[in-house]
Design a protein around this motif. Structure first.
Motif, PDB file in Angstrom:
ATOM      1  N   ALA A  84      56.332  53.089  56.527  1.00 38.87           N
ATOM      2  CA  ALA A  84      55.489  52.498  57.775  1.00 38.87           C
ATOM      3  C   ALA A  84      54.191  52.077  57.439  1.00 38.87           C
ATOM      4  N   ALA A  85      54.266  51.275  56.435  1.00 34.11           N
ATOM      5  CA  ALA A  85      53.737  50.625  55.739  1.00 34.11           C
ATOM      6  C   ALA A  85      54.612  48.923  56.478  1.00 34.11           C
ATOM      7  N   LEU A  86      55.493  48.689  56.705  1.00 33.03           N
ATOM      8  CA  LEU A  86      56.172  48.011  57.213  1.00 33.03           C
ATOM      9  C   LEU A  86      56.206  48.250  58.705  1.00 33.03           C
ATOM     10  N   SER A  87      56.049  48.977  59.412  1.00 39.98           N
ATOM     11  CA  SER A  87      55.824  48.739  60.273  1.00 39.98           C
ATOM     12  C   SER A  87      53.881  48.818  61.212  1.00 39.98           C
ATOM     13  N   HIS A  88      53.303  48.202  59.712  1.00 40.76           N
ATOM     14  CA  HIS A  88      52.036  47.770  60.387  1.00 40.76           C
ATOM     15  C   HIS A  88      51.573  45.564  59.721  1.00 40.76           C
ATOM     16  N   LEU A  89      52.520  45.120  59.112  1.00 42.94           N
ATOM     17  CA  LEU A  89      52.577  44.058  58.260  1.00 42.94           C
ATOM     18  C   LEU A  89      52.399  43.007  59.226  1.00 42.94           C
ATOM     19  N   TRP A  90      52.585  43.590  60.244  1.00 44.71           N
ATOM     20  CA  TRP A  90      52.207  42.221  61.507  1.00 44.71           C
ATOM     21  C   TRP A  90      51.273  42.822  62.296  1.00 44.71           C
ATOM     22  N   GLU A  91      50.937  43.544  62.431  1.00 45.55           N
ATOM     23  CA  GLU A  91      49.694  43.616  63.405  1.00 45.55           C
ATOM     24  C   GLU A  91      50.301  44.482  64.646  1.00 45.55           C
ATOM     25  N   VAL A  92      51.468  44.683  65.503  1.00 45.65           N
ATOM     26  CA  VAL A  92      52.022  44.478  66.366  1.00 45.65           C
ATOM     27  C   VAL A  92      52.179  45.870  66.670  1.00 45.65           C
ATOM     28  N   ASP A  93      51.211  46.809  66.351  1.00 49.99           N
ATOM     29  CA  ASP A  93      52.189  48.263  66.306  1.00 49.99           C
ATOM     30  C   ASP A  93      51.027  48.821  67.273  1.00 49.99           C
ATOM     31  N   ASP A  94      51.801  49.865  68.143  1.00 48.35           N
ATOM     32  CA  ASP A  94      50.196  50.482  69.128  1.00 48.35           C
ATOM     33  C   ASP A  94      49.386  51.004  68.538  1.00 48.35           C
ATOM     34  N   ALA A  95      47.872  51.427  69.710  1.00 46.75           N
ATOM     35  CA  ALA A  95      46.718  51.478  69.125  1.00 46.75           C
ATOM     36  C   ALA A  95      46.485  52.755  70.524  1.00 46.75           C
ATOM     37  N   HIS A  96      45.057  52.746  70.022  1.00 48.52           N
ATOM     38  CA  HIS A  96      44.406  54.292  70.942  1.00 48.52           C
ATOM     39  C   HIS A  96      42.572  53.281  71.597  1.00 48.52           C
ATOM     40  N   ARG A  97      42.598  53.212  72.232  1.00 49.94           N
ATOM     41  CA  ARG A  97      41.150  53.240  73.028  1.00 49.94           C
ATOM     42  C   ARG A  97      39.956  53.957  72.567  1.00 49.94           C
ATOM     43  N   GLY A 104      51.441  55.098  66.385  1.00 45.10           N
ATOM     44  CA  GLY A 104      52.620  55.449  66.231  1.00 45.10           C
ATOM     45  C   GLY A 104      52.003  55.163  64.626  1.00 45.10           C
ATOM     46  N   ILE A 105      52.085  53.914  63.947  1.00 44.90           N
ATOM     47  CA  ILE A 105      52.250  54.205  62.280  1.00 44.90           C
ATOM     48  C   ILE A 105      52.791  55.237  61.358  1.00 44.90           C
ATOM     49  N   THR A 106      51.919  56.365  61.578  1.00 47.59           N
ATOM     50  CA  THR A 106      51.299  57.727  61.224  1.00 47.59           C
ATOM     51  C   THR A 106      52.293  58.389  61.786  1.00 47.59           C
ATOM     52  N   VAL A 107      52.893  58.547  63.305  1.00 45.40           N
ATOM     53  CA  VAL A 107      53.861  59.741  63.898  1.00 45.40           C
ATOM     54  C   VAL A 107      55.153  59.138  63.443  1.00 45.40           C
ATOM     55  N   LEU A 108      56.201  58.641  63.748  1.00 41.12           N
ATOM     56  CA  LEU A 108      57.437  57.783  63.781  1.00 41.12           C
ATOM     57  C   LEU A 108      58.015  57.717  62.485  1.00 41.12           C
ATOM     58  N   PRO A 109      57.262  57.206  61.289  1.00 38.29           N
ATOM     59  CA  PRO A 109      57.524  57.397  60.391  1.00 38.29           C
ATOM     60  C   PRO A 109      58.404  58.512  59.777  1.00 38.29           C
ATOM     61  N   ALA A 110      56.964  59.637  60.011  1.00 38.73           N
ATOM     62  CA  ALA A 110      57.335  60.635  59.183  1.00 38.73           C
ATOM     63  C   ALA A 110      58.370  61.733  60.296  1.00 38.73           C
ATOM     64  N   VAL A 111      58.506  61.660  61.298  1.00 38.43           N
ATOM     65  CA  VAL A 111      59.445  61.991  62.881  1.00 38.43           C
ATOM     66  C   VAL A 111      60.562  61.194  61.920  1.00 38.43           C
ATOM     67  N   HIS A 206      47.328  51.668  54.558  1.00 37.67           N
ATOM     68  CA  HIS A 206      46.716  53.428  54.759  1.00 37.67           C
ATOM     69  C   HIS A 206      46.932  53.840  56.007  1.00 37.67           C
ATOM     70  N   ALA A 207      48.744  53.114  56.633  1.00 37.44           N
ATOM     71  CA  ALA A 207      49.889  54.315  57.187  1.00 37.44           C
ATOM     72  C   ALA A 207      50.146  54.501  56.080  1.00 37.44           C
ATOM     73  N   ALA A 208      50.800  54.315  55.223  1.00 38.57           N
ATOM     74  CA  ALA A 208      51.672  55.030  54.502  1.00 38.57           C
ATOM     75  C   ALA A 208      50.807  56.260  53.935  1.00 38.57           C
ATOM     76  N   ILE A 209      49.470  56.352  53.858  1.00 38.10           N
ATOM     77  CA  ILE A 209      48.704  57.681  53.156  1.00 38.10           C
ATOM     78  C   ILE A 209      49.152  58.481  54.595  1.00 38.10           C
ATOM     79  N   ALA A 210      48.389  57.563  55.180  1.00 37.81           N
ATOM     80  CA  ALA A 210      49.194  59.299  56.661  1.00 37.81           C
ATOM     81  C   ALA A 210      50.198  59.970  56.529  1.00 37.81           C
TER      82      ALA A 210
END
Length: 456
Positions: A84-97, A104-111, A206-210
C-alpha cells in the motif's frame, strides 16, 4: 431502534457481483488495476522505498505474501501495508473528487493480498474491488469537508474501503460486513499534521494504516469478535468524536452505477488539488511558450482547500514539491512540467523554475470554493506583452468527465513504470490487468510480480 446507518452499505458489499457482460465496468476495472499496479511497481524506484520496506518488514518474519520489489514471502498484514505504501510514494495513484481521497491504495493492496493468500477467483476479486471502492468513496464523502480539513480521508475512510474489500473477498454476510465496519471505524485515524510539520515523507503511511485496519477488522470478525454496528452515528461514535454536525446521510446508501466509475485517474504525479491548475498552465505553455517562461506575474485562482493542502512554497524535497502549486505551475510554464516521469531531483534543483515560482500568486477564490468538491475548478492568468491570457477549467484530465481510453491507459502505464530504474515488463502488467478484467480462469494475483523480475 432504527437500523444502523451503515447497514445499506453492508448489504451492498456482501451481495455485490460483477456482470461479466458489463463492458464499461471491465474497462474501468482494467484502468483501475493498471493504475494501482503501475504505481506499486514504480514505488521501487522511489527514494523512500527502502525506508518503508524496513519499517514494515522484518527479515525474521515470514509468511504467505509476496511484496513488490522484495524477495521471499512475508506476513499478510506487513506485506499488504508495504504494498500500500509503495503504491502511494509517487502520488500517481487514483483519487476521487467528492470523497477527496485515494481509494485504490486502500482497496487494491487488501484485495490482492487476500487473493494471493486464498487463491481467489477473478470474479470474486473484481467484486471485492468494486465493493471496496463503493465503501471508501461513500464513507469519505459522507464525513465531508470539515473532516477532510484536519483528517486525511485516505486513512480514515480508507479503513472502511479496505474492510469492505476484505469482507467481500472473504464472503462475509451483511451482518459480518457491518461488524467489520465497526472494527474499521474504531481504528480509523490519519491527520494532516504531517503537512504542517514538514513530514510529507510519511504520507504513504496513511495508505498502510487503512489497509492494516481493514484486514485487521476482517480478522476480528473471523474470530467471532463483534464490531459496533453504529460506529458512525452512535453517541460515542465517529461523528461525535470528530464533532461532525453537517454530514450527508444520502452518501451512505448505494444506488445506481457503482462509484468506481466516478474515480479520477491522475495525469500528474502531484497532489490532486492542483491538477486543474496544471492543466491550465500546460495549455498556456503550449500556446504562449516564450511568454509562459518569461518574467511576469502569474495568478492562479483555486478553491481555498487547494491552498490549504497544496499551498507550500519554496520546496526543498521532491515530496514537498508535490504539494507546491507555485513550483509545479512554474515548472509547467517553463516547459518542464512535473509529468508522470518528470518530477525528479533535477527538476527540483532547476534555478529557472524557482525564479519563475516567485512570480506565481495563489488566490483563494470564493466562487470556486463553493463549487468544490463537486468540481475541481482553477484558473491561471498569465501576463504577456499583448495583455493577460487566461485558461480556466472545471475538471481535470482523467476525471470521469474525461476518462482515459484503454489505449491511453496502456501508454500511461509505461510512463509510470519509467519512474523506476528497475527492470520492468510492462506487457506482463498489462496482460495481468486484461486477464482480471476479462475474468480469465487462469488469472492469479501473484503473477503481478512477474512484471518485476528483479524482485525474485
Amino acid at each position: 431502534m432504527s437500523a444502523p446507518e451503515l447497514a445499506p452499505l453492508a448489504e451492498f458489499v456482501a451481495g455485490y457481483t460483477v456482470d461479466p457482460e458489463d463492458a464499461a465496468l471491465a474497462s474501468r476495472l482494467r484502468s483501475t488495476v493498471l493504475d494501482w499496479g503501475s504505481a506499486a511497481l514504480a514505488g521501487t524506484g522511489h527514494p523512500l522505498f527502502s525506508a518503508y520496506q524496513s519499517a514494515f518488514l522484518s527479515p525474521a518474519e515470514q509468511g504467505p505474501l509476496r511484496v513488490i520489489g522484495t524477495p521471499g514471502r512475508h506476513p499478510l498484514m506487513a506485506g499488504a501495508m508495504t504494498n500500500a505504501a509503495l503504491s502511494h510514494l509517487w502520488e500517481v495513484d487514483d483519487a476521487h473528487r467528492d470523497a477527496t481521497n485515494h481509494p485504490g491504495i486502500t482497496v487494491l493492496p487488501a484485495v490482492m493480498a487476500l487473493a494471493e493468500v486464498h487463491r481467489l477467483d477473478p470474479a470474486t476479486v473484481c467484486a471485492a474491488i468494486v465493493a471496496g471502492y463503493e465503501a471508501v468513496i461513500r464513507v469519505s464523502a459522507h464525513l465531508g469537508a470539515a473532516h477532510y480539513a484536519i483528517n486525511h480521508s485516505t486513512a480514515t475512510a480508507g479503513s472502511f474501503g479496505a474492510a469492505a474489500a476484505a469482507a467481500r473477498a472473504l464472503g462475509f454476510t451483511p451482518e459480518q460486513t457491518l461488524s467489520a465496519f465497526g472494527h474499521a471505524g474504531t481504528q480509523a485515524a490519519g491527520l494532516w499534521a504531517l503537512l504542517d510539520d514538514n513530514c510529507t515523507d510519511s504520507k504513504a503511511f496513511h495508505a498502510a494504516i487503512a489497509v492494516r485496519n481493514g484486514l485487521q477488522a476482517a480478522q476480528l470478525v473471523q474470530s467471532g469478535l463483534p464490531g459496533a454496528p453504529r460506529i458512525l452515528e452512535g453517541p460515542r461514535g465517529m461523528r461525535a468524536s470528530w464533532h461532525l454536525a453537517d454530514t450527508d446521510p444520502a452518501w451512505l446508501t448505494p444506488n445506481g452505477t457503482p462509484l468506481i466509475h466516478t474515480v479520477t485517474i491522475k495525469g500528474w504525479p502531484v497532489c490532486g488539488q492542483m491538477h486543474s491548475a496544471l492543466d491550465c498552465a500546460a495549455d498556456l505553455a503550449k500556446r504562449f511558450p516564450k511568454d509562459a517562461a518569461a518574467t511576469g506575474p502569474v495568478t492562479v485562482r483555486l478553491p481555498d482547500s487547494a491552498l490549504a493542502i497544496a499551498g507550500r512554497t519554496a520546496p526543498t524535497t521532491v515530496a514537498e514539491a508535490k504539494f507546491s502549486t507555485s513550483f509545479c505551475i512554474a515548472a509547467t510554464l517553463c516547459g518542464k512540467p512535473p509529468s508522470l516521469a518528470g518530477l525528479t531531483e533535477a527538476l527540483l534543483a532547476d534555478p529557472e523554475i524557482h525564479r519563475r515560482a516567485e512570480d506565481v500568486t495563489l488566490v483563494a477564490d470564493a466562487a470556486m470554493t463553493a463549487r468544490f468538491p463537486k468540481e475541481r475548478p482553477a484558473e491561471v492568468c498569465l501576463e504577456t506583452p499583448s495583455g493577460p491570457q487566461s485558461v480556466s477549467r472545471s475538471f481535470r484530465r482523467g476525471d470521469p468527465e474525461a476518462p482515459w481510453t484503454d489505449e491511453a491507459m496502456t501508454e500511461r502505464t509505461r510512463d509510470v513504470l519509467a519512474l523506476t530504474s528497475w527492470e520492468t515488463r510492462p506487457e506482463v502488467l498489462i496482460d495481468w490487468a486484461d486477464a482480471l478484467a476479462a475474468q480469465a480462469p487462469d488469472w492469479t494475483a501473484d503473477s503481478l510480480h512477474d512484471a518485476l523480475p528483479a524482485a525474485r
